[in-house]
Design an enzyme around this catalytic site. Structure first.
Site, PDB file in Angstrom:
ATOM      1  N   ALA A 197       0.833  -1.205   0.000  1.00 12.14           N
ATOM      2  CA  ALA A 197       0.000   0.000   0.000  1.00 12.14           C
ATOM      3  C   ALA A 197       0.867   1.255   0.000  1.00 12.14           C
ATOM      4  O   ALA A 197       2.041   1.220   0.374  1.00 12.14           O
ATOM      5  CB  ALA A 197      -0.919   0.002   1.222  1.00 12.14           C
ATOM      6  N   ASP A 198       0.244   2.353  -0.397  1.00 12.40           N
ATOM      7  CA  ASP A 198       0.894   3.656  -0.341  1.00 12.40           C
ATOM      8  C   ASP A 198      -0.186   4.705  -0.110  1.00 12.40           C
ATOM      9  O   ASP A 198      -1.309   4.567  -0.608  1.00 12.40           O
ATOM     10  CB  ASP A 198       1.645   3.955  -1.637  1.00 12.40           C
ATOM     11  CG  ASP A 198       2.529   5.185  -1.493  1.00 12.40           C
ATOM     12  OD1 ASP A 198       3.485   5.137  -0.693  1.00 12.40           O
ATOM     13  OD2 ASP A 198       2.251   6.203  -2.151  1.00 12.40           O
ATOM     14  N   THR A 199       0.148   5.740   0.650  1.00 13.15           N
ATOM     15  CA  THR A 199      -0.810   6.791   1.006  1.00 13.15           C
ATOM     16  C   THR A 199      -0.197   8.162   0.738  1.00 13.15           C
ATOM     17  O   THR A 199       0.976   8.390   1.052  1.00 13.15           O
ATOM     18  CB  THR A 199      -1.192   6.696   2.499  1.00 13.15           C
ATOM     19  OG1 THR A 199      -1.754   5.405   2.757  1.00 13.15           O
ATOM     20  CG2 THR A 199      -2.202   7.765   2.891  1.00 13.15           C
TER      21      THR A 199
END
Length: 194
Positions: free
Chosen positions: A68-70
């Site tokens: 994931a990446d935010t």
């Protein structure tokens, strides 16, 4: 099933544990460059896919990788993790009294099969004084977080309202992730695997 979280984020580990998943952590060592020409949703999707690919290269083909990446976006600008306390303070000043967007992209990868999704949550900060910003930055909490705040910590004192998935702001859109895991035969709510 062998599930691998491709992230060092303690918040993501906490959320997967709350979902009842058993997993191990293997951090990808990719360069998380930001192609600022991409819209925020496509950027987090691309980075999560790259993280999943990097970990999959070193994992057994039956393993399910979760990456994931935010990022935080405000006024057309993508705000990643601050490089300095001054940059953290500047980010918080921009977000003060404003509504911004938090985008998290995630990729599930098993062998050659991959699914990538992203989610957006709107977050509104109350107006902040410079003294409040300085005090928050001094806690150190903003330094490893996109947009220079953590909604699950002291940063919650800055947030007036949110529209969308709260957990997305923490780093994983839990509802959407749970639905997508079903495509890989994992049903977190019932604890069953196919």
């Amino acid at each position: 099933m062998d599930i691998i979280l491709a992230s060092a984020s303690p918040r993501r580990r906490e959320l997967l544990t709350q979902m009842g998943l058993s997993f191990r952590v293997q951090v990808s060592d990719i360069d998380e460059h930001m192609d600022r020409s991409l819209p925020p949703d496509k950027l987090v999707e691309a980075i999560s896919a790259e993280k999943a690919r990097a970990v999959a290269e070193q994992a057994p083909s039956h393993s399910l990788i979760i990456a994931a990446d935010t990022v935080v976006a405000w006024n057309g600008e993508i705000l990643g993790k601050p490089d300095s306390e001054a940059q953290a303070a500047a980010m918080l000043s921009h977000l003060s009294g404003q509504t911004h967007q938090v985008y998290t992209g995630f990729t599930l990868r098993q062998g050659d099969r991959a699914e990538t999704r992203s989610q957006r949550t709107l977050v509104t900060f109350r107006p902040l004084t410079q003294a409040e910003i300085a005090a928050y930055v001094a806690t150190g909490e903003p330094m490893d977080k996109a947009g220079a705040y953590g909604i699950q910590g002291l940063g919650s004192l800055l947030v007036e309202s949110i529209q969308g998935d709260y957990f997305n702001v923490m780093g994983l859109p839990v509802c959407l992730l749970g639905q997508t895991l079903q495509h890989f035969g994992i049903f977190p709510l019932t604890g069953q695997e196919n």
